[in-house]
Write an enzyme that holds these catalytic residues in place. Structure first.
Site, mmCIF file in Angstrom:
data_model
loop_
_atom_site.group_PDB
_atom_site.id
_atom_site.type_symbol
_atom_site.label_atom_id
_atom_site.label_comp_id
_atom_site.label_asym_id
_atom_site.label_seq_id
_atom_site.Cartn_x
_atom_site.Cartn_y
_atom_site.Cartn_z
ATOM 1 N N CYS A 1 -29.773 -5.621 53.403
ATOM 2 C CA CYS A 1 -29.579 -4.162 53.739
ATOM 3 C C CYS A 1 -29.514 -3.056 52.928
ATOM 4 C CB CYS A 1 -28.267 -4.266 54.961
ATOM 5 S SG CYS A 1 -28.492 -5.404 56.198
ATOM 6 N N HIS B 1 -27.414 3.091 56.704
ATOM 7 C CA HIS B 1 -28.326 1.912 57.149
ATOM 8 C C HIS B 1 -28.037 1.511 58.586
ATOM 9 C CE1 HIS B 1 -29.279 -2.105 57.937
ATOM 10 N NE2 HIS B 1 -28.296 -2.816 57.870
ATOM 11 N N ASN C 1 -31.903 -3.429 64.179
ATOM 12 C CA ASN C 1 -31.636 -3.392 62.585
ATOM 13 C C ASN C 1 -32.808 -4.076 61.717
ATOM 14 O OD1 ASN C 1 -30.634 -4.149 60.293
ATOM 15 N ND2 ASN C 1 -28.565 -4.678 60.779
HETATM 16 N N1 ACO Z 1 -25.327 -11.453 74.737
HETATM 17 C C1 ACO Z 1 -24.173 -11.917 75.406
HETATM 18 N N2 ACO Z 1 -23.212 -12.354 75.115
HETATM 19 C C2 ACO Z 1 -23.278 -12.773 73.791
HETATM 20 C C3 ACO Z 1 -24.244 -12.244 72.957
HETATM 21 C C4 ACO Z 1 -25.446 -11.788 73.657
HETATM 22 N N3 ACO Z 1 -26.477 -11.284 72.822
HETATM 23 N N4 ACO Z 1 -23.927 -12.566 71.504
HETATM 24 C C5 ACO Z 1 -22.603 -13.203 71.649
HETATM 25 N N5 ACO Z 1 -22.318 -13.204 72.920
HETATM 26 C C6 ACO Z 1 -21.031 -13.662 73.494
HETATM 27 C C7 ACO Z 1 -20.414 -14.623 72.487
HETATM 28 O O1 ACO Z 1 -20.749 -15.821 72.883
HETATM 29 C C8 ACO Z 1 -18.920 -14.640 72.917
HETATM 30 O O2 ACO Z 1 -18.655 -15.192 74.221
HETATM 31 P P1 ACO Z 1 -17.167 -16.018 74.233
HETATM 32 O O3 ACO Z 1 -16.286 -14.845 74.437
HETATM 33 O O4 ACO Z 1 -17.393 -16.534 75.491
HETATM 34 O O5 ACO Z 1 -17.162 -16.962 73.439
HETATM 35 C C9 ACO Z 1 -18.740 -13.007 73.141
HETATM 36 O O6 ACO Z 1 -20.072 -12.543 73.320
HETATM 37 C C10 ACO Z 1 -18.124 -12.368 72.094
HETATM 38 O O7 ACO Z 1 -18.863 -12.864 70.780
HETATM 39 P P2 ACO Z 1 -18.358 -12.028 69.589
HETATM 40 O O8 ACO Z 1 -19.243 -12.551 68.542
HETATM 41 O O9 ACO Z 1 -17.118 -12.285 69.336
HETATM 42 O O10 ACO Z 1 -18.916 -10.782 69.722
HETATM 43 P P3 ACO Z 1 -18.380 -9.447 68.910
HETATM 44 O O11 ACO Z 1 -17.720 -8.490 69.924
HETATM 45 O O12 ACO Z 1 -17.904 -9.419 67.671
HETATM 46 O O13 ACO Z 1 -19.727 -8.753 68.978
HETATM 47 C C11 ACO Z 1 -21.174 -7.986 67.108
HETATM 48 C C12 ACO Z 1 -20.584 -9.102 68.156
HETATM 49 C C13 ACO Z 1 -21.868 -6.949 67.909
HETATM 50 C C14 ACO Z 1 -22.371 -8.737 66.084
HETATM 51 C C15 ACO Z 1 -19.999 -7.528 66.477
HETATM 52 O O14 ACO Z 1 -19.122 -8.495 65.779
HETATM 53 C C16 ACO Z 1 -20.378 -6.415 65.631
HETATM 54 O O15 ACO Z 1 -20.649 -5.396 65.867
HETATM 55 N N6 ACO Z 1 -20.456 -7.009 64.123
HETATM 56 C C17 ACO Z 1 -20.821 -6.012 63.169
HETATM 57 C C18 ACO Z 1 -21.958 -6.641 62.267
HETATM 58 C C19 ACO Z 1 -23.356 -6.053 62.682
HETATM 59 O O16 ACO Z 1 -23.497 -5.264 63.540
HETATM 60 N N7 ACO Z 1 -24.040 -6.544 61.837
HETATM 61 C C20 ACO Z 1 -25.585 -6.116 62.027
HETATM 62 C C21 ACO Z 1 -26.193 -6.897 60.981
HETATM 63 S S1 ACO Z 1 -25.625 -6.958 59.508
HETATM 64 C C22 ACO Z 1 -25.854 -5.603 58.777
HETATM 65 O O17 ACO Z 1 -26.717 -4.835 59.004
HETATM 66 C C23 ACO Z 1 -24.785 -5.336 57.749
#
Ligand code: ACO
Length: 335
Positions: free
Chosen positions: A115, A262, A292
């Site tokens: 990234c 980014h 992304n």
């Molecule tokens: N659709 C529906 N449900 C989903 C999905 C999906 N696509 N993906 C995960 N879930 C579910 C999981 O299975 C979990 O279910 P559970 O509670 O029954 O176990 C629940 O949703 C929560 O999952 P988490 O992984 O804990 O979700 P979180 O709230 O952390 O959100 C996310 C995930 C959006 C990726 C978040 O962690 C985030 O914003 N992270 C930042 C990282 C990021 O955005 N990276 C981008 C790429 S890297 C970069 O460019 C730097």
């Protein structure tokens, strides 16, 4: 020392639009979940029936950037290509661009900083120009994510975030003192390498070993992301590296005219915007439309912001990135 300046910008995204509802047809997810957590409404995926690859998309963005720079293709002295999704394991896409553009011969460097790749690549271009070695450097960020994502429910926490596309910039020697790329700031912290990674197949973990170690239905050929750790580190590092760049140039947050972050996740950009008390006009976001696109996200966003007239001569433009490695970086530009 010479000065370096972005002389031309270009972008290319595949025509094929994949909405959140399209993804919900092939995996257990929903438009509501994706929009709420990431802000993404749709992304582009390469249509396999077209010619597009990482290198070809990069070439299309580069052609536009070169035209807008008003130089001949053969005036490019160096290509710097950033991607985590190259067409080949080796060689890198840089040499493919040299050939695709029909440049007689020229040096080509491939950058593997995910990234942060475009800002790292821009920094390399800036150094070569400032020292006087080259006059025109072509910098490209391009990604074909859709070719390597797990498009089943198992991969949903990663697959819904990423999209395909390319952006490019021609960076050229300039005589205008105090204008152009003022400084770049680069960082890495390898202790988190595995937290956002694709560890195999690799020379350390080749196909037979992967198959032997994993039950057939759970083969880890796909990217892994510790989303919450990434989020926590991203908001801290984005803030730090923006401030580092501003301070280095004796600038305040109030001097910032346009921040191009980014496009990791709309929630991360909104966090930074709120922290720095920036208006909607001071932060450019297009993750809603493209997802992304990793190394391509900053040059695509920068190109669009410029095309929409949101960047004017004399503006202070800040590029900031955070991603796999972890790596993070910023560039401070006086347009
Ligand atoms: N659709 C529906 N449900 C989903 C999905 C999906 N696509 N993906 C995960 N879930 C579910 C999981 O299975 C979990 O279910 P559970 O509670 O029954 O176990 C629940 O949703 C929560 O999952 P988490 O992984 O804990 O979700 P979180 O709230 O952390 O959100 C996310 C995930 C959006 C990726 C978040 O962690 C985030 O914003 N992270 C930042 C990282 C990021 O955005 N990276 C981008 C790429 S890297 C970069 O460019 C730097």
């Amino acid at each position: 020392m010479y000065q370096s300046k972005i002389k031309g910008l270009g972008k290319y995204v595949p025509e094929n639009i994949v909405t959140n509802d399209d993804l919900a047809k092939i995996m257990d997810t929903s438009n509501e979940w994706i929009v709420e957590r990431t802000g993404i409404q749709e992304r582009r995926h390469i249509d396999k029936k077209t010619e597009d690859t990482t290198a070809i998309m990069g070439k299309k963005a580069a052609v536009q950037a070169i035209e807008r720079a008003g130089i001949a293709t053969n005036e490019i002295d160096l290509i710097v290509f950033a991607t985590l999704s190259p067409d080949y394991y080796f060689p890198g896409c840089g040499v493919q661009i040299q050939d695709l553009l029909g440049i007689h011969t020229c040096p080509a460097i491939d950058v593997r900083n995910q990234c942060s790749g475009f800002v790292y690549a821009l920094s390399i271009a800036d150094q070569f120009i400032k020292t006087g070695m080259y006059k025109n450097v072509l910098v490209i960020g391009s990604e074909n994510h859709s070719g390597g994502l797990d498009m089943t429910t198992r991969g949903r926490s990663v697959s819904v975030i990423f999209g395909d596309g390319a952006g490019a910039a021609v960076v050229s020697r300039s005589e205008e003192k105090g204008q152009g790329i003022l400084s770049t700031h680069l960082h890495s912290q390898g202790e988190y390498a595995k937290e956002l990674s694709l560890i195999g197949p690799s020379t350390n973990y080749w196909v037979p070993e992967i198959i032997a170690e994993n039950p057939q239905e759970d083969i880890p050929y796909f990217p892994y992301m510790n989303g919450q750790l990434v989020f926590k580190n991203a908001v801290v590092r984005f803030s730090e590296v923006i401030m580092e760049g501003l301070k280095h140039n004796q600038l305040e947050v109030s001097d910032l005219d346009m921040l191009i972050p980014h496009q990791a996740n709309l929630r991360i950009s909104q966090f930074i915007q709120k922290k720095f008390k920036l208006t909607d006009d001071q932060v450019y976001n297009n993750i809603q439309r493209y997802g992304n696109t990793t190394a391509a996200s900053i040059p695509i966003a920068l190109t669009e912001a410029w095309e929409e007239g949101k960047i004017k001569e004399g503006d202070h433009v800040v590029l900031a990135a955070f991603g796999s490695g972890f790596t993070w970086a910023s560039a401070i530009i006086k347009w």
